[in-house]
Design an enzyme around this catalytic site. Sequence first.
Site, PDB file in Angstrom:
ATOM      1  N   ASN A  29       0.794  -1.233   0.000  1.00  0.00           N
ATOM      2  CA  ASN A  29       0.000   0.000   0.000  1.00  0.00           C
ATOM      3  C   ASN A  29       0.830   1.289   0.000  1.00  0.00           C
ATOM      4  OD1 ASN A  29       0.712  -0.609   2.668  1.00  0.00           O
ATOM      5  ND2 ASN A  29      -1.067   0.430   3.499  1.00  0.00           N
ATOM      6  N   GLU A  35       4.541  -4.916  12.043  1.00  0.00           N
ATOM      7  CA  GLU A  35       3.594  -3.796  11.861  1.00  0.00           C
ATOM      8  C   GLU A  35       2.418  -4.381  11.094  1.00  0.00           C
ATOM      9  OE1 GLU A  35       4.007  -0.575  12.815  1.00  0.00           O
ATOM     10  OE2 GLU A  35       6.032  -0.807  13.601  1.00  0.00           O
ATOM     11  N   CYS A  65      -3.237   1.035   6.958  1.00  0.00           N
ATOM     12  CA  CYS A  65      -3.449   0.303   8.216  1.00  0.00           C
ATOM     13  C   CYS A  65      -4.198   1.148   9.241  1.00  0.00           C
ATOM     14  CB  CYS A  65      -2.111  -0.173   8.757  1.00  0.00           C
ATOM     15  SG  CYS A  65      -0.886   1.120   8.786  1.00  0.00           S
TER      16      CYS A  65
HETATM   17  P1  NAP Z   1       0.398  -9.265   3.158  1.00  0.00           P
HETATM   18  O1  NAP Z   1      -0.434 -10.055   2.225  1.00  0.00           O
HETATM   19  O2  NAP Z   1       0.528  -9.737   4.553  1.00  0.00           O
HETATM   20  O3  NAP Z   1       1.836  -9.145   2.462  1.00  0.00           O
HETATM   21  C1  NAP Z   1       2.856  -8.376   3.029  1.00  0.00           C
HETATM   22  C2  NAP Z   1       4.197  -8.907   2.560  1.00  0.00           C
HETATM   23  O4  NAP Z   1       4.371 -10.224   3.078  1.00  0.00           O
HETATM   24  C3  NAP Z   1       4.323  -9.020   1.051  1.00  0.00           C
HETATM   25  O5  NAP Z   1       5.635  -8.706   0.679  1.00  0.00           O
HETATM   26  C4  NAP Z   1       4.038 -10.488   0.803  1.00  0.00           C
HETATM   27  O6  NAP Z   1       4.631 -10.989  -0.375  1.00  0.00           O
HETATM   28  C5  NAP Z   1       4.709 -11.100   2.019  1.00  0.00           C
HETATM   29  N1  NAP Z   1       4.220 -12.447   2.346  1.00  0.00           N
HETATM   30  C6  NAP Z   1       3.097 -13.079   1.940  1.00  0.00           C
HETATM   31  N2  NAP Z   1       3.027 -14.311   2.489  1.00  0.00           N
HETATM   32  C7  NAP Z   1       4.130 -14.454   3.250  1.00  0.00           C
HETATM   33  C8  NAP Z   1       4.624 -15.494   4.083  1.00  0.00           C
HETATM   34  N3  NAP Z   1       3.969 -16.640   4.252  1.00  0.00           N
HETATM   35  N4  NAP Z   1       5.786 -15.289   4.728  1.00  0.00           N
HETATM   36  C9  NAP Z   1       6.440 -14.119   4.596  1.00  0.00           C
HETATM   37  N5  NAP Z   1       6.035 -13.103   3.822  1.00  0.00           N
HETATM   38  C10 NAP Z   1       4.880 -13.266   3.171  1.00  0.00           C
HETATM   39  O7  NAP Z   1      -0.115  -7.753   3.241  1.00  0.00           O
HETATM   40  P2  NAP Z   1      -0.531  -6.779   2.067  1.00  0.00           P
HETATM   41  O8  NAP Z   1      -1.823  -7.235   1.494  1.00  0.00           O
HETATM   42  O9  NAP Z   1       0.619  -6.534   1.153  1.00  0.00           O
HETATM   43  O10 NAP Z   1      -0.748  -5.431   2.905  1.00  0.00           O
HETATM   44  C11 NAP Z   1      -1.911  -5.174   3.615  1.00  0.00           C
HETATM   45  C12 NAP Z   1      -1.738  -5.451   5.079  1.00  0.00           C
HETATM   46  O11 NAP Z   1      -0.618  -4.736   5.597  1.00  0.00           O
HETATM   47  C13 NAP Z   1      -2.923  -4.951   5.887  1.00  0.00           C
HETATM   48  O12 NAP Z   1      -3.256  -5.911   6.848  1.00  0.00           O
HETATM   49  C14 NAP Z   1      -2.409  -3.680   6.530  1.00  0.00           C
HETATM   50  O13 NAP Z   1      -3.061  -3.301   7.703  1.00  0.00           O
HETATM   51  C15 NAP Z   1      -0.993  -4.047   6.779  1.00  0.00           C
HETATM   52  N6  NAP Z   1      -0.166  -2.849   6.960  1.00  0.00           N
HETATM   53  C16 NAP Z   1       0.251  -2.524   8.209  1.00  0.00           C
HETATM   54  C17 NAP Z   1       0.984  -1.362   8.418  1.00  0.00           C
HETATM   55  C18 NAP Z   1       1.463  -0.975   9.785  1.00  0.00           C
HETATM   56  O14 NAP Z   1       2.297  -0.077   9.884  1.00  0.00           O
HETATM   57  N7  NAP Z   1       0.974  -1.589  10.844  1.00  0.00           N
HETATM   58  C19 NAP Z   1       1.286  -0.543   7.337  1.00  0.00           C
HETATM   59  C20 NAP Z   1       0.833  -0.910   6.076  1.00  0.00           C
HETATM   60  C21 NAP Z   1       0.113  -2.068   5.892  1.00  0.00           C
HETATM   61  P3  NAP Z   1       3.729 -11.202  -1.699  1.00  0.00           P
HETATM   62  O15 NAP Z   1       3.256  -9.846  -2.062  1.00  0.00           O
HETATM   63  O16 NAP Z   1       4.683 -11.802  -2.649  1.00  0.00           O
HETATM   64  O17 NAP Z   1       2.590 -12.118  -1.318  1.00  0.00           O
END
Ligand code: NAP
Length: 472
Positions: A149, A245, A279
């Site tokens: 994002n 995070e 988030c």
């Molecule tokens: P995501 O699906 O959890 O993916 C995040 C990262 O993790 C991507 O690089 C993804 O790679 C990788 N990943 C996927 N499966 C994995 C595994 N089994 N082991 C290790 N890494 C893995 O999240 P997203 O859809 O990109 O982002 C949305 C989420 O991020 C929301 O829940 C949001 O709240 C959270 N977020 C939190 C913050 C904060 O500061 N707290 C900030 C921004 C976003 P691939 O893309 O290759 O699958």
Amino acid sequence: MKMYISGKWTESPSVTSVVSPYSGQAVDTVPNATLEQIDQALAAAVHGAAAMAKLAAHERSQILNRAADLFALRVEDFARTVSLEVGKPLNEARVEAGRVPDLLRLSAFEGTQLRGETLPVDAQAGVRGKLAYTVRVPCGVVVAITPFNYPLLLVVHKIGPALAAGNAVILKPASATPLSSLKLTEVLLEAGLPEHGLQCITGSGALIGPVLCSDPRVRKISFTGSTEVGESLAKVAGVKKLSLELGSNAPLVVLPDADLQKVAEATAIGGYVNAGQICISTQRVLVHTDVYGDYLDALKPQVEQIKVGDPMAEDTRLSAMISERDAARVENWVQEAVGGGARVVTGGTRDRALFAPTIVADVQADMRISCAELFGPAVAVTPIESVDEAIALANDSLYGLGAGIFTQDIRHAFRFAREVQSGTIQINWTPLWRADLIPYGGFKGSGIGREGPRYAVEGMTETKTVVIHGIE
Ligand code: NAP
């Protein structure tokens, strides 16, 4: 584009297409790292960590400051890349890219501030003739895994502090948005980063993530993404430093003494920037029954004014979500809420990956649109009878990342700040606010640890205690 491993721009046998979420057209491809290439990245990072640890603090700082200057010349180029890969409006992408130079400079500064302390060990009975002090040292190899994002800002929040503190980094950007990370790698190398100081590897997180995170050569994992993936990483990490995070369903409380026009204007920002894919996006609006109808009346025209369309158009404020699948999920959750007795005040429609800015009223706390993380351009409005109920509902969540309250009554504001379990509290604003230097992170299922360069540097260093004996 190629990925960067072991000092070389590298291809692999298969690739993933990077697709514009708005047009559905492929804009580029990136390699899918093989297991062998992941191992090469780990081995190179060990050499990189040794090279980084040899640099003096002022040398690390010079590299990051040079990177900031180089980046500043390319802000528009980076903004266009981000807009293309995320589908976010160009004006929002400009804000994101525009924050990067200062964030690099702030990281550079914090990396020059690694301090220890002398320890008064002779305070313990029987101890004399010894000098003890602490130093902060780099962790070594840091793995940084980032979401789609904010593909620039959230990457810099990890690699800036990590490099400033003298670590080597293996960066694994989200598969949907890897292009800005690869370009950022170019900038850091041009700025003089040691060739093994950074590896940027692309491919499926489900494959690469567990391999990187379970490897004993890694000392620190810094992950931003969903709570589900964060939990799975915590299980495979073993004995490592871990920053997570994670997700949220941020609440905003509106009390009867609030300026409803101001609240409505702020909600129309806080719930819809980046199509709600933030988030700390405002998801649950808990409004006192005395002003419930007036608040909805003030909010509706504000949300209906949000210009929807092509992310590259200068006046667009809301564009496509990251994928059609995600937009269909949001549509489904809204319809599910309506089936349970909620009502759509405006929006609720979808055109491929583009979900219209939506207000859903009369939402019950146990509906998915309220109790799970929506991550889309809709706010769920729920009536409340009292401050007690507002605080109870705000805390009735698996998450605790950001929360906000609008009130003129300082007693309610302080009580909210004291009792709500959340990493950040906004008084008279929505949960969606951040300055890059503040400590930023969550309670409960929203994570562990804090970002913001000062706090990230602390989490990416270790304390070593040195004791000199025989001092008479
Ligand atoms: P995501 O699906 O959890 O993916 C995040 C990262 O993790 C991507 O690089 C993804 O790679 C990788 N990943 C996927 N499966 C994995 C595994 N089994 N082991 C290790 N890494 C893995 O999240 P997203 O859809 O990109 O982002 C949305 C989420 O991020 C929301 O829940 C949001 O709240 C959270 N977020 C939190 C913050 C904060 O500061 N707290 C900030 C921004 C976003 P691939 O893309 O290759 O699958």
